[in-house]
Motif scaffolding. Structure first.
Motif, short mmCIF file in Angstrom:
data_model
loop_
_atom_site.label_atom_id
_atom_site.label_comp_id
_atom_site.label_asym_id
_atom_site.label_seq_id
_atom_site.Cartn_x
_atom_site.Cartn_y
_atom_site.Cartn_z
N VAL A 187 2.13 1.90 -3.50
CA VAL A 187 1.10 2.47 -4.37
C VAL A 187 0.90 3.95 -4.07
O VAL A 187 0.70 4.76 -4.98
CB VAL A 187 -0.21 1.68 -4.22
CG1 VAL A 187 -1.37 2.39 -4.87
CG2 VAL A 187 -0.05 0.29 -4.80
N ILE A 227 2.75 -5.85 -9.74
CA ILE A 227 2.44 -4.43 -9.73
C ILE A 227 1.48 -4.08 -10.87
O ILE A 227 0.63 -3.21 -10.73
CB ILE A 227 3.74 -3.60 -9.85
CG1 ILE A 227 4.72 -3.96 -8.73
CG2 ILE A 227 3.45 -2.11 -9.86
CD1 ILE A 227 4.21 -3.67 -7.36
N ARG A 229 -1.03 -5.61 -11.90
CA ARG A 229 -2.44 -5.81 -11.50
C ARG A 229 -2.93 -4.64 -10.65
O ARG A 229 -4.08 -4.24 -10.76
CB ARG A 229 -2.60 -7.12 -10.75
CG ARG A 229 -2.44 -8.28 -11.68
CD ARG A 229 -3.01 -9.53 -11.12
NE ARG A 229 -2.76 -10.62 -12.06
CZ ARG A 229 -2.69 -11.87 -11.71
NH1 ARG A 229 -2.84 -12.22 -10.45
NH2 ARG A 229 -2.47 -12.79 -12.62
N TYR A 230 -2.07 -4.13 -9.79
CA TYR A 230 -2.44 -2.93 -9.04
C TYR A 230 -2.68 -1.75 -9.99
O TYR A 230 -3.62 -0.98 -9.82
CB TYR A 230 -1.36 -2.55 -8.03
CG TYR A 230 -1.43 -3.32 -6.75
CD1 TYR A 230 -2.50 -3.16 -5.88
CD2 TYR A 230 -0.42 -4.21 -6.40
CE1 TYR A 230 -2.57 -3.87 -4.70
CE2 TYR A 230 -0.48 -4.92 -5.22
CZ TYR A 230 -1.56 -4.74 -4.37
OH TYR A 230 -1.61 -5.44 -3.20
N ASP A 231 -1.81 -1.63 -10.98
CA ASP A 231 -1.97 -0.55 -11.95
C ASP A 231 -3.26 -0.71 -12.74
O ASP A 231 -3.98 0.26 -12.95
CB ASP A 231 -0.78 -0.52 -12.91
CG ASP A 231 0.50 -0.07 -12.22
OD1 ASP A 231 0.41 0.54 -11.13
OD2 ASP A 231 1.58 -0.32 -12.78
N TRP A 276 -0.86 7.23 -6.67
CA TRP A 276 -2.20 7.11 -7.23
C TRP A 276 -3.19 8.08 -6.59
O TRP A 276 -4.29 8.24 -7.09
CB TRP A 276 -2.70 5.67 -7.13
CG TRP A 276 -2.12 4.80 -8.19
CD1 TRP A 276 -1.21 3.81 -8.03
CD2 TRP A 276 -2.41 4.84 -9.59
NE1 TRP A 276 -0.90 3.24 -9.24
CE2 TRP A 276 -1.63 3.85 -10.22
CE3 TRP A 276 -3.23 5.62 -10.38
CZ2 TRP A 276 -1.66 3.62 -11.58
CZ3 TRP A 276 -3.26 5.39 -11.74
CH2 TRP A 276 -2.48 4.40 -12.33
N ASN A 314 0.83 -1.21 0.00
CA ASN A 314 0.00 0.00 0.00
C ASN A 314 0.86 1.25 0.00
O ASN A 314 0.53 2.24 -0.64
CB ASN A 314 -0.93 0.01 1.21
CG ASN A 314 -1.99 -1.04 1.11
OD1 ASN A 314 -2.33 -1.48 0.02
ND2 ASN A 314 -2.51 -1.46 2.24
#
Length: 189
Positions: free
Chosen positions: A5, A78, A80-82, A11, A2
């Protein structure tokens, strides 16, 4: 993760860009800027037509910020987070579309898909510039004159279609799904 990110990718800039989109659309209202046209000299384009570039620029800024070595060795993918953040951006844009117009939300999705595709071939700055170029080409080349003399848009000028155009929404959704799928795969550099 977290922290990565929020601190590295940043983000948190995307909700600020969506807020700036809503505020700038509200402040601009129905004001227009002159744009040259091949059909009838100078035409007017609403300022809100260009505001999706705020959100696309913020997303490309976040995707450009990366730490290569930690991403290569990370257990969590990463990408997938993006991809999740990009989908969340589209959801936020559609929530904002209830305030500023669903055509603006559709254009955010369309320009974001275009930017993701161009980013795969070039870089993030070129991806944002391609969105501006696409909007300008829609305005300059995408308008036609009907036999009655009224200005209309051509079939390919998706950004000019009204908010209720099903074909524009369908084309945008297909392009976004394709761009999202390709952005999850490894980038060839």
């Amino acid at each position: 993760m977290n922290r990565y990110v929020l601190v590295v990718r940043r983000w948190w800039a995307v909700p600020l860009a969506v807020t700036a989109l809503v505020l700038s659309c509200g402040a601009a209202g129905t004001s227009e800027v002159p744009v040259p046209s091949l059909v009838s000299g100078m035409i007017g384009a609403r300022v809100a037509y260009f505001t999706p570039l705020l959100v696309v620029g913020a997303v490309m800024y976040c995707l450009d910020r990366r730490a290569r070595e930690p991403e290569r060795t990370a257990v969590v993918p990463i990408r997938r987070y993006d991809a999740g953040a990009v989908v969340l951006t589209v959801v936020l844009a559609h929530a904002a579309g209830l305030l500023v117009g669903m055509d603006v939300a559709r254009n955010v999705t369309l320009l974001l898909a275009l930017a993701l595709l161009v980013r795969r071939l070039a870089n993030e700055a070129t991806a944002v510039a391609s969105g501006l170029l696409f909007l300008l080409l829609n305005l300059i080349l995408g308008r036609t004159l009907q036999p009655e003399g009224h200005a209309s848009h051509t079939w390919w000028a998706v950004a000019l279609h009204p908010a209720g155009s099903v074909t524009a929404w369908l084309g945008t959704a297909v392009l976004f799904a394709l761009a999202l799928r390709l952005s999850e795969s490894r980038r060839a550099r």
